[in-house]
Write a protein that holds these residues in place. Structure first.
Motif: not given
Length: 361
Positions: A68-69, A82-85, A99-102
């Motif tokens: 997730v960008i 991000k909280r939702g993700g 799930v990885t956040f960038l």
């Protein structure tokens, strides 16, 4: 939260009634996600059956891997996304996936930086990439590259159905920034504003340009006018610089009777600028997105509105849909999946305050 080359998110403008209906359908359809399969495209709801069972089952090493960008780590708006993700990621992780956040370090060069982040994600052999199409000229090539390699791409937050169709993305999840701006422009005009200033700290970005254009068109429809105050993107997140720029604009043009900002940090700066310019008795304030300070001002009658695109839902829906599609081949038929806009005023601010305290608005 996005730079260069303006592009309106949607070619087709939806009425507010249509936006409401599609949003309600989206919520209802979430409960029935297991009943839908295939891919829907275009800006009308279309259900198409999948004829290829492998279409939605691309996995990395047998496990779902979603990248997730998003925005900066210290940006309050992106914290809600991000909280939702992260809430949606709990189900992904329960199934053994990840799930990885960038996000970028800053917004000075957001389009190229987002393209690099897409390529970074692609280098990890992901099952899916969830990405805003902030700056199409900078990002589309990287997004198309991911699609060409078989990665499932979901466009969210910025770009609209046009971006999804243009790049090969499966869905668009987010708000309609033009319609959001239009609603704000109408609200200002109905409250008596005649000369509105749209403060844009990321000039050229698809979202911010669409928002300011919507403000202008909404105001014009009610006999008012609006112009844009473009500021260097390096000013984004710099309260002092934004405050001084807005104060200078107010002192230079005494005819300005309303200000709207593209984000909550800028709205706090705008409120300070209005006070410093001693213009609180004649300049109304509005903003896109929510924070506690915006809602407190709305409740106290010191701010006319805040426009909520419900970022928590953007993160939650985008990650959830990617996971459902990859794991089971199911997909909601609606496209776009609209999360907003919702105009928060003194009439409904109490409910919004409760959501903000919970960290989801």
């Amino acid at each position: 939260m996005e730079p260069t080359q303006p592009r309106r998110p949607f070619g087709r403008r939806l009425s507010r009634r249509s936006l409401t209906m599609v949003s309600l359908l989206t919520v209802a359809a979430t409960a029935l996600a297991g009943c839908a399969s295939g891919k829907a495209s275009g800006d009308t709801a279309k259900a198409t059956a999948s004829t290829d069972g492998s279409q939605g089952t691309a996995k990395s090493n047998g496990k779902v891997s979603i990248y997730v960008i998003g925005g900066k780590a210290d940006d309050p708006f992106w914290s809600a996304i991000k909280r939702g993700g992260e809430d949606a990621a709990k189900l992904v992780k329960a199934g053994g996936g990840s799930v990885t956040f960038l996000g970028p370090q800053n917004y000075d060069n957001l389009g190229p930086d987002a393209a690099k982040l897409t390529q970074t994600a692609l280098s990890q052999n992901p099952s899916a990439i969830v990405v805003p199409d902030w700056v199409p000229d900078s990002q589309d090539a990287a997004i198309k590259q991911a699609v060409a390699k078989g990665v499932k791409v979901f466009i969210y937050n910025s770009g609209g159905v046009e971006a999804a169709d243009r790049t090969g993305g499966i869905k668009y999840i987010g708000s309609d920034d033009y319609e959001a701006g239009k609603a704000g422009g109408v609200k200002f005009a109905e409250a008596g504003a005649k000369n509105i200033l749209c403060v844009n700290t990321v000039p050229g970005a698809a979202n911010s340009e669409a928002r300011c254009k919507g403000i202008a068109d909404g105001a014009k429809s009610k006999g008012a006018k609006s112009k844009q105050l473009p500021l260097p993107s390096s000013n984004f997140g710099n309260p002092s610089a934004v405050t001084q720029a807005i104060k200078g604009a107010l002192l230079k043009d005494s005819g300005v009777d309303a200000l709207v900002t593209i984000g909550v940090q800028d709205a706090d700066s705008a409120a300070s600028a209005i006070d410093q310019a001693k213009a609180a008795d004649k300049v109304q304030l509005g903003t896109f997105d929510l924070s506690q300070s915006q809602l407190d001002r709305v409740k106290d009658g010191k701010q006319l509105f805040a426009i909520d695109q419900q970022p928590y839902l953007q993160g939650f829906y985008a990650v959830s849909m990617a996971n459902q599609y990859l794991s089971y081949g199911v997909l909601l038929p609606q496209n776009p999946i609209l999360t907003g806009p919702l105009l928060v005023t003194k009439d409904n601010v109490d409910a919004a305050i409760d959501g903000t305290k919970a960290g989801v608005r």
